[in-house]
Design an enzyme around this catalytic site. Structure first.
Site, PDB file in Angstrom:
ATOM      1  N   HIS A 184       3.538  11.060   0.170  1.00 54.72           N
ATOM      2  CA  HIS A 184       4.464  10.471   1.142  1.00 54.72           C
ATOM      3  C   HIS A 184       5.920  10.511   0.673  1.00 54.72           C
ATOM      4  CE1 HIS A 184       0.933   9.081   3.272  1.00 54.72           C
ATOM      5  NE2 HIS A 184       0.513   8.446   2.188  1.00 54.72           N
ATOM      6  N   GLU A 197       1.035   8.262  -4.073  1.00 51.31           N
ATOM      7  CA  GLU A 197       1.941   7.840  -3.011  1.00 51.31           C
ATOM      8  C   GLU A 197       3.218   8.686  -2.999  1.00 51.31           C
ATOM      9  OE1 GLU A 197       1.412   5.423  -0.540  1.00 51.31           O
ATOM     10  OE2 GLU A 197      -0.616   5.693  -1.316  1.00 51.31           O
ATOM     11  N   HIS A 236       0.834  -1.200   0.000  1.00 55.39           N
ATOM     12  CA  HIS A 236       0.000   0.000   0.000  1.00 55.39           C
ATOM     13  C   HIS A 236       0.867   1.247   0.000  1.00 55.39           C
ATOM     14  CE1 HIS A 236      -3.785   2.202   1.720  1.00 55.39           C
ATOM     15  NE2 HIS A 236      -3.185   2.879   0.762  1.00 55.39           N
TER      16      HIS A 236
END
Length: 337
Positions: free
Chosen positions: A182, A178, A125
């Site tokens: 992040h 992502e 994930h």
């Protein structure tokens, strides 16, 4: 003969009307129920808050069912952070794609999922830089772009091990999210300062900390029911550190489903306990230690091999009144002739 036909016509019309009124009222009731259950798989973190201090409660029914923010990611807010981009550790998250698909499909029955061909196959994930006691940081570089071309060398592996489960998304959409949310924060480390390094590291950690192997070595496989303590023991035995175990709860079926397992690493890429990581999981003491989870502590957690069937597909009530009306008319005509 004419009067008899009129009688049957009026009687049939009356019966048909009452049957369809029943259908309409049933659909209204069902719609109301579905509206009230829109948040069937929503987070209820506060239910754990009073359960830390009494180990004897672990075997009671006082722990109420939980669920998780599945596709919204670990911190759902897309808002800009307060400018403090410091972080303490990395959360490496593997998801069980069957549960991910189930949640999405329950929210939208037309939702298409892309599931791995293999039965026992966990996917990545994300890799999330996190500050203890603080949500985030995220979106640390608002001017950053995502360069999909940087990932050409690992594209095949990304599609296999870090795929989007959402069949509606275009290639690269999930990875772009992502990286921008992040990866731009993880980029403060030289080892993760571009897309290729960031995603390559995630792929390496999946191979090193593969959940199917860790759980399988403890005899935990899909199609099984396990307590969160059993999952915790299997993970700690392999990792030596406390992970964070996440579930979703379906209150229509009264079933908890294993969704994600998150492990924590230092900036030196060494395993560390996930204690103090913010979010919907909380530490709960049990006789053998502490488990960090949002799962129901005293009931089994299902580890599904297949996506459960849609409940709404089993509720085709509209078919039955028409059939029953026809059969009743046939019987009455035969009985009175």
């Amino acid at each position: 003969m004419g009067q008899q036909r009129i009688f049957w016509f009026i009687f049939g019309l009356f019966l048909f009307t009452t049957q369809w009124l029943y259908v309409i009222s049933s659909n209204i009731a069902t719609s109301s129920e579905e509206t009230s259950d829109e948040n069937t798989l929503t987070t209820n973190t506060e239910l754990h808050n009073n359960n830390n201090n009494n180990n004897s409660d672990l075997l009671s029914n006082e722990f109420l069912p939980f669920s998780n923010e599945i596709s919204n990611e670990y911190f759902s807010g897309e808002q800009e952070e307060d400018g403090d981009h410091e972080w303490d550790l990395l959360i490496f998250t593997q998801q069980w794609p069957v549960t991910t698909c189930y949640h999405w499909r329950e929210e939208d029955s037309t939702h298409a999922c892309l599931l791995p061909d293999k039965k026992e196959f966990w996917t990545i994930h994300g890799v999330w830089p996190t500050k203890l006691g603080h949500m985030g940081p995220s979106f640390c570089n608002k001017t950053a772009d995502f360069d999909l071309d940087q990932l050409d060398k690992i594209m095949t592996n990304l599609k296999t091990y870090w795929p989007t489960i959402d069949g509606e998304q275009k290639l690269g959409h999930f990875w772009a999210h992502e990286w921008l949310k992040h990866g731009t924060c993880a980029a403060s480390l030289a080892q993760l300062d571009n897309e290729l390094k960031y995603f390559t590291q995630g792929l390496e950690w999946r191979e090193k900390f593969l959940m199917s192997n860790i759980l399988g070595n403890a005899g935990i496989h899909p199609d099984s029911n396990n307590t969160v303590v059993a999952l915790q023991n299997a993970l700690v035995k392999s990792l030596g550190k406390n992970p964070s175990i996440h579930c979703i709860y379906d209150n229509k079926r009264d079933v908890s489903y294993l969704e994600e397992i998150r492990i924590c690493l230092t900036k030196q890429f060494e395993l560390t306990d996930c204690d103090g990581v913010p979010g919907d999981a909380v530490p709960i003491d049990y006789p053998g230690g502490t488990v960090i989870t949002n799962c129901h502590i005293s009931k089994p957690i299902h580890y599904p091999s297949n996506v459960p069937p849609l409940l709404r597909e089993q509720e085709k009530k509209w078919e039955f009144p028409v059939v029953n009306t026809y059969k009743l008319l046939q019987f009455l005509m035969w009985f009175t002739l």
